[in-house]
Design a protein around this motif. Sequence first.
Motif, mmCIF file in Angstrom:
data_model
loop_
_atom_site.group_PDB
_atom_site.id
_atom_site.type_symbol
_atom_site.label_atom_id
_atom_site.label_comp_id
_atom_site.label_asym_id
_atom_site.label_seq_id
_atom_site.Cartn_x
_atom_site.Cartn_y
_atom_site.Cartn_z
ATOM 1 N N ARG A 162 0.918 -1.250 -0.137
ATOM 2 C CA ARG A 162 0.158 0.008 -0.335
ATOM 3 C C ARG A 162 0.843 1.486 -0.037
ATOM 4 N NH1 ARG A 162 -4.061 0.053 4.428
ATOM 5 N NH2 ARG A 162 -2.354 -0.910 5.712
ATOM 6 N N ALA A 274 -10.305 9.471 -6.486
ATOM 7 C CA ALA A 274 -10.110 8.073 -5.723
ATOM 8 C C ALA A 274 -9.039 8.482 -4.608
ATOM 9 C CB ALA A 274 -9.814 6.861 -6.241
ATOM 10 N N TRP A 278 -9.056 8.241 -0.364
ATOM 11 C CA TRP A 278 -8.272 7.135 0.342
ATOM 12 C C TRP A 278 -7.548 7.791 1.256
ATOM 13 C CZ3 TRP A 278 -3.089 4.530 -1.617
ATOM 14 C CH2 TRP A 278 -2.822 3.441 -0.827
ATOM 15 N N ARG A 281 -9.320 8.744 4.297
ATOM 16 C CA ARG A 281 -9.740 7.908 4.955
ATOM 17 C C ARG A 281 -8.526 7.026 5.792
ATOM 18 N NH1 ARG A 281 -15.108 4.947 2.344
ATOM 19 N NH2 ARG A 281 -16.294 6.864 2.272
ATOM 20 N N LEU A 282 -7.412 7.023 5.290
ATOM 21 C CA LEU A 282 -6.379 6.441 5.987
ATOM 22 C C LEU A 282 -6.157 7.456 6.957
ATOM 23 C CD1 LEU A 282 -3.902 5.398 2.917
ATOM 24 C CD2 LEU A 282 -5.006 3.938 4.627
ATOM 25 N N PRO A 299 -10.804 2.682 4.729
ATOM 26 C CA PRO A 299 -9.902 3.044 3.757
ATOM 27 C C PRO A 299 -10.068 2.076 2.653
ATOM 28 C CG PRO A 299 -8.921 3.209 5.915
ATOM 29 C CD PRO A 299 -10.176 2.287 6.081
ATOM 30 N N THR A 300 -9.886 0.708 2.730
ATOM 31 C CA THR A 300 -9.539 -0.277 1.772
ATOM 32 C C THR A 300 -10.831 0.163 0.596
ATOM 33 O OG1 THR A 300 -11.194 -1.897 2.866
ATOM 34 C CG2 THR A 300 -8.869 -1.839 3.229
ATOM 35 N N HIS A 301 -12.070 0.699 0.962
ATOM 36 C CA HIS A 301 -12.822 0.960 -0.075
ATOM 37 C C HIS A 301 -12.196 2.017 -1.261
ATOM 38 C CE1 HIS A 301 -16.668 1.884 -2.131
ATOM 39 N NE2 HIS A 301 -16.630 3.182 -1.815
ATOM 40 N N PHE A 302 -11.680 2.978 -0.868
ATOM 41 C CA PHE A 302 -11.082 3.897 -1.769
ATOM 42 C C PHE A 302 -9.707 3.301 -2.480
ATOM 43 C CE2 PHE A 302 -14.451 6.852 -1.006
ATOM 44 C CZ PHE A 302 -14.749 7.205 -2.076
ATOM 45 N N GLU A 303 -9.041 2.292 -1.722
ATOM 46 C CA GLU A 303 -8.082 1.875 -2.242
ATOM 47 C C GLU A 303 -8.298 1.074 -3.328
ATOM 48 O OE1 GLU A 303 -4.644 -1.479 -0.926
ATOM 49 O OE2 GLU A 303 -5.944 -0.847 0.588
ATOM 50 N N LEU A 306 -9.019 3.272 -6.451
ATOM 51 C CA LEU A 306 -7.953 3.677 -6.884
ATOM 52 C C LEU A 306 -7.159 2.606 -7.809
ATOM 53 C CD1 LEU A 306 -5.844 5.675 -7.454
ATOM 54 C CD2 LEU A 306 -4.711 5.106 -5.387
#
Length: 318
Positions: A162, A274, A278, A281-282, A299-303, A306
């Motif tokens: 990440r 995106a 991300w 949210r991180l 945060p993983t939703h927008f990861e 992206l």
Amino acid sequence: MAVFTAVSLDDARAWIAQFPLGEARAVRGIASGIENSNFFLTTDAGEYVLTIFENLSFEQLPFYLELMKHLADRGILVPAPVPNHEGKLCVPLHGKPAAIVSKLAGESQLAPQPVHCAAVGTMLAKMHLAGREFPLQQPNLRGLDWLNETAPKVLPHLDRDRAELLKAEMHFQNAFYSSGLHHALPRGPVHADLFRNNVMFVGERLTGFFDFYFAGVDTWLFDLAVTVNDWCVDLATGVLDAARVRALTDAYAAVVPFTIAEQEAWQPMLRAAALRFWMSRLYDYYLPREAEILTPHDPTHFERILRERIAVPAPHLI
């Protein structure tokens, strides 16, 4: 919209006396979101939304509140700020800036269909046009400068995969934002956070956009990309739904046709939108603030979004 600052009914009654709304009858905290303290407020004059601003200053708030008033005065469906007896839109509550706005009818459409996306696209384009005459200036406070400041704060919390994704995308976006293509994009006041839960519907009829407290001057295309990345995706995978994308972007273009630069910048701008969410949210996940009611976002939703935007081209704007 978490509750960081509690407000009792007695607090609300004392504060509301400076507004032409009668007496406060009920106050209820709103749990969704993570930026400000928000409450549904029932008064003799009707239903309103009270916001206490946890991060924005008295100096920053005129941009947001005056923008909402500017748009409402021009027929854009947004909450109208209520001035107090002295004409002020923002006054202290518990030592923090606070404002009261009209409450929109309806409810959020959390499972949008193309008809809902088309309504959002039309209103977003009308909002952009109405904002061209707005005299105040303030940059998007979650723009590139904020991304560059925030990335070093979240990188230590990420695993290698990440972290590499974040560093690579920051490099890509810094190059994109400094390009002639980006500088050629139409600009003006944008909402910058037009997610499904910030729009109200009654059936298929759009009744308004709200929560303008991330607004700023940025490219119209960034605003559109933020909107598409939420309204037109499969939430489980981040994959774009072509029918919803087409409905939203065609409706927008029927009001404001896309420039050649916007068409060429669409793919990198979807990635920029995106990345922005991300990153936020991180930050909120790893460096949270305390709140009485807090609903952190994953945060993983927008990861996922992206990664999907990098790997798979989106439908063209036309």
